[in-house]
Enzyme design. Structure first.
Site, PDB file in Angstrom:
ATOM      1  N   GLU A  40      37.805  40.055  21.450  1.00  0.00           N
ATOM      2  CA  GLU A  40      37.319  38.992  21.440  1.00  0.00           C
ATOM      3  C   GLU A  40      38.178  37.984  20.684  1.00  0.00           C
ATOM      4  O   GLU A  40      38.473  36.780  20.999  1.00  0.00           O
ATOM      5  CB  GLU A  40      35.875  38.852  21.007  1.00  0.00           C
ATOM      6  CG  GLU A  40      34.943  39.661  22.199  1.00  0.00           C
ATOM      7  CD  GLU A  40      34.803  39.102  23.446  1.00  0.00           C
ATOM      8  OE1 GLU A  40      35.466  37.868  23.694  1.00  0.00           O
ATOM      9  OE2 GLU A  40      34.400  39.592  24.051  1.00  0.00           O
ATOM     10  N   ARG A  72      40.269  34.931  22.101  1.00  0.00           N
ATOM     11  CA  ARG A  72      39.927  33.494  21.765  1.00  0.00           C
ATOM     12  C   ARG A  72      40.548  32.856  20.949  1.00  0.00           C
ATOM     13  O   ARG A  72      41.159  31.717  21.040  1.00  0.00           O
ATOM     14  CB  ARG A  72      38.431  33.669  21.484  1.00  0.00           C
ATOM     15  CG  ARG A  72      37.510  34.271  22.744  1.00  0.00           C
ATOM     16  CD  ARG A  72      36.009  34.169  22.324  1.00  0.00           C
ATOM     17  NE  ARG A  72      35.329  35.043  23.234  1.00  0.00           N
ATOM     18  CZ  ARG A  72      34.051  34.678  23.669  1.00  0.00           C
ATOM     19  NH1 ARG A  72      33.365  33.678  23.396  1.00  0.00           N
ATOM     20  NH2 ARG A  72      33.367  35.524  24.541  1.00  0.00           N
ATOM     21  N   ASP A  82      37.243  45.160  33.758  1.00  0.00           N
ATOM     22  CA  ASP A  82      37.875  43.935  34.661  1.00  0.00           C
ATOM     23  C   ASP A  82      39.427  43.365  34.395  1.00  0.00           C
ATOM     24  O   ASP A  82      40.249  43.630  35.119  1.00  0.00           O
ATOM     25  CB  ASP A  82      36.582  42.658  34.434  1.00  0.00           C
ATOM     26  CG  ASP A  82      36.465  42.294  33.011  1.00  0.00           C
ATOM     27  OD1 ASP A  82      37.006  43.081  32.149  1.00  0.00           O
ATOM     28  OD2 ASP A  82      35.667  41.411  32.733  1.00  0.00           O
ATOM     29  N   GLU A 117      34.454  32.853  35.889  1.00  0.00           N
ATOM     30  CA  GLU A 117      35.374  33.591  36.685  1.00  0.00           C
ATOM     31  C   GLU A 117      35.615  32.746  37.932  1.00  0.00           C
ATOM     32  O   GLU A 117      36.338  32.749  38.703  1.00  0.00           O
ATOM     33  CB  GLU A 117      35.031  34.977  36.918  1.00  0.00           C
ATOM     34  CG  GLU A 117      35.225  35.642  35.527  1.00  0.00           C
ATOM     35  CD  GLU A 117      34.261  35.648  34.521  1.00  0.00           C
ATOM     36  OE1 GLU A 117      33.090  34.823  34.744  1.00  0.00           O
ATOM     37  OE2 GLU A 117      34.693  35.763  33.200  1.00  0.00           O
ATOM     38  N   THR A 126      43.167  35.893  29.465  1.00  0.00           N
ATOM     39  CA  THR A 126      41.717  36.008  29.921  1.00  0.00           C
ATOM     40  C   THR A 126      40.776  35.202  29.639  1.00  0.00           C
ATOM     41  O   THR A 126      39.647  35.299  30.073  1.00  0.00           O
ATOM     42  CB  THR A 126      41.481  37.621  30.086  1.00  0.00           C
ATOM     43  OG1 THR A 126      40.267  37.877  30.758  1.00  0.00           O
ATOM     44  CG2 THR A 126      40.989  38.101  28.483  1.00  0.00           C
TER      45      THR A 126
END
Ligand code: DMJ
Length: 673
Positions: A304, A308, A437, A573, A662
């Protein structure tokens, strides 16, 4: 006739030759008379004595000499002028760039001014060398046109001049070493996927380049304005009640902390840049400069914080050219490195960035497969920028290891991997949703980032998509929507996470980059399904998870929602995939679908005092049950992709030059297409 008598008559005048033609003249006074009157008379007499033919020949000779004289005078004047001008030019260059002398003055004529040229070459329009920076407000286009574009050459002379200008432009480009620049975005064209040398290099200075040949920026349209308005509203809530904290709690007008690192603010930096929100950006930058401190005794999740924070800082560095963001990126990157100190080199999930220690979650020594394989774009880019190979080495090793692992099912990976043994665990469960994913997403994206040379990545990606087709694709009833289900120990489940909706965008990106055309067909089918996950629900917003009907039953829709799954976290998404689909097909229906979604976010998740909130029940329009939390990815991803989706400017983050991580942070492709 030569007169020896004249020579003998007086003292010799050696500087004078007298042409004596007759005896009278020789007899004159003193044998030699040099008076003007005498000479005039004598000349005239002699002229008269000449035959007509002789006179004509002499006159012709005089006339000829006169013409030659005039011509040579003119060309000497020109030559003189050009010498004078050249030295003036040299002087000017010296003044502008002290110390610079023109070592090899141009051989070809210098390009003439447009005015001077106009009559000769009315249609000629040539690429000019890039101008030096001027910073524009608002998104501008990133494309530098090919130098030969717009050329309409008519003569050989035109060609020579065109070549000359190309050479010039090429020289300037090489000097500036960067080909893309937008508000300071810097991309070096010649980067290869090879590891940078271990010597620390200074990052390239940003050099925004705009040429006159660039096309006009596409004006912002009404839908984009609506996104800006939504962003401002969200930002107002964050600023008023959660400034510098991780997430806004818009209903309780407070905040929540996850890592205590201003997550929303960092995630939103490049969105503000792209939306042209200069004031907001400047204010946030100040916070990063003065208040963002990573030297904290705090546990952060490696994945994360990479996608980010590290991703957000790197992309903001690229867009703004502001080295502050690169410095911060280096700092957090270094602090995350202890995560890789494991027996298997598969990183732990958590790192204490103050203490420099890392560990797995309390209940297991496993890491999530998607987490350890979706940090590569960021660490590889950090190596490229810093010249320190350790970041790239660590993440490449993970990919190489996973490439060789057994336990895959036709390219599909399990969800967990053990940090001690380096082996997959919990075998037999395969999904494109949570925990797996972005493994698939990053296979393709790393391959693109590195210039499409790393074949193992492509191999794994292609094999995995075949695995999806073979094991996970099904069609629903009654609308026959194509969806991606899950496989658990040989049993197919018609369950699909909203998270899987990244897949149509990724497939489309692959097809755009030359992969199988049937990937695009699949992308088209899947994005329709993802849209239906919104359209078939009462609020027009998708739940977190849906189950598809495999058997037609009267009165049943394709999409079924279980009570535990009917929340919506403002996830990106579907909008992300709509963006890719619109970019690659130009089909306006994708924009319209995105517009519907934005309106429904406004209808059901907007909090009047500022901010947007996740909701608990997408099936209840009269009470969607606000959750009191605005996830950082709503600003980092959802609104950014909306803005890009509504734009008709393909150069606004050109997909041949940037790859989105992502978390929707664009990073440069090392060898742009
Ligand atoms: C984001 O943090 C990223 O997109 C991640 O890949 C998946 N989860 C959220 C958004 O849904």
């Amino acid at each position: 006739m030569y007169s020896g008598a004249a020579a003998a008559a007086g003292p010799p005048r050696r500087d004078f030759i007298s042409v004596t033609l007759g005896p009278e003249e020789a007899v004159g006074v003193g044998g030699y008379n040099n008076s003007k009157a005498w000479r005039r008379r004598s000349c005239w007499r002699k002229w008269k004595q000449l035959s007509r033919l002789q006179r004509s020949v002499i006159l012709f000779l005089f006339a000829f000499l006169a013409v030659c004289g005039v011509i040579s005078y003119t060309s000497m004047g020109e030559a003189w002028k050009s010498i004078t001008n050249k030295s003036l030019d040299e002087q000017r260059t010296e003044q502008e760039i002290p110390g610079l002398k023109l070592a090899n003055p141009a051989v070809l004529p210098a390009p003439q001014k447009a005015d001077a040229n106009h009559g000769d070459y009315p249609e000629l329009s040539l690429q000019k060398p890039p101008k030096l920076p001027h910073v524009r407000r608002g998104p501008s286009n990133l494309q530098i046109r090919a130098p030969w574009r717009d050329m309409r050459l008519k003569t050989r002379h035109d060609t020579i001049r065109a070549v000359e200008e190309l050479v010039e432009a090429d020289k300037v480009e090489k000097t500036e070493k960067s080909i893309i620049s937008w508000r300071g975005a810097v991309i070096e064209p010649d980067q290869s996927t090879e590891l940078p040398s271990s010597k620390i290099k200074e990052p390239e200075k940003p050099s925004p380049v705009e040429t006159e040949d660039q096309k006009e920026p596409v004006p912002i349209n009404e839908r984009q304005l609506a996104v800006i308005e939504a962003f401002r509203h969200a930002w107002k809530g964050y600023k008023d009640f959660a400034w510098g904290h991780d997430e806004l709690k818009p209903l309780s007008k407070s905040y929540s902390e996850w890592f205590g690192l201003g997550l929303t603010l960092i995630d939103a930096l490049d969105t503000m840049w792209i939306l042209g929100l200069k004031e907001e950006f400047e204010e946030a930058r100040k916070w990063v400069a003065n208040d963002l401190v990573f030297d904290k005794n705090v546990d952060v999740n490696l994945f994360e914080s990479t996608i980010r924070i590290l991703g957000g800082l790197l992309s903001t560095y690229h867009l703004s050219g502001d080295s502050l963001f690169l410095e911060k990126a280096k700092d957090i990157g270094n602090r995350l490195m202890p995560a890789f100190k494991t027996p298997s080199k598969i990183p732990y999930s958590d790192v204490n960035i103050g203490r420099g220690t890392a560990h797995p979650p309390r209940w297991t020594s496993d890491s999530t497969v998607a987490e350890v394989t979706s940090i590569q774009l960021e660490f590889r880019e950090l190596s490229r920028l810093t010249g320190d190979e350790k970041f790239q080495k660590a993440v490449d090793e993970v990919m190489k290891h996973v490439h060789t692992l057994s336990g895959k099912n036709d390219g599909l990976v399990p969800m967990f991997i053990n940090t001690n043994s380096g082996q997959f665990t919990h075998l037999g469960v395969y999904t494109l949703g949570a925990r797996a994913d972005s493994y698939y997403e990053y296979l393709l994206k790393q391959w693109i980032q590195g210039g499409k040379k790393e074949n193992e990545l492509l191999e794994d990606y292609m094999r995995a998509i075949e695995g999806v087709k073979k094991h996970l694709l099904q069609r629903s009833e009654p609308k026959k929507l194509t969806f991606v289900g899950e496989l658990a120990h040989g049993h197919f489940s018609a369950k699909m996470d909203h998270l899987v909706c990244f897949l149509p965008g990724t497939l489309a990106l692959g097809a755009h980059n030359g992969l199988a055309a049937d990937h695009m067909k699949l992308a088209e089918a899947l994005i329709e399904t993802c849209y239906q996950m919104y359209a078939q629900v009462e609020t027009g917003l998708s739940p977190e998870i849906v189950h598809f009907n495999l058997h037609g039953q009267k009165g049943h829709k394709d999409v079924e929602i279980k009570p535990a799954d009917r929340h919506n976290l403002l996830r990106p998404e579907t909008v992300e995939s709509l963006f890719y689909m619109y970019r690659f097909t130009g089909d306006k229906k994708y924009q319209d679908w995105g517009w519907e979604i934005l309106q429904n976010f406004n209808r059901y998740t907007r909090v009047p005092t500022g901010g947007y909130t996740s909701i608990n029940n997408v099936q209840n329009p009269s009470n969607p049950e606000p959750r009191d939390k605005m996830e950082s990815f709503f600003l980092g991803e959802t609104l950014k992709y909306m803005f890009l989706l509504f734009s008709d400017d393909i150069d606004l983050i050109n997909l041949d030059k940037y790859i989105f991580n992502t978390e929707a942070h664009p990073l440069p492709i090392w060898v742009p297409a």
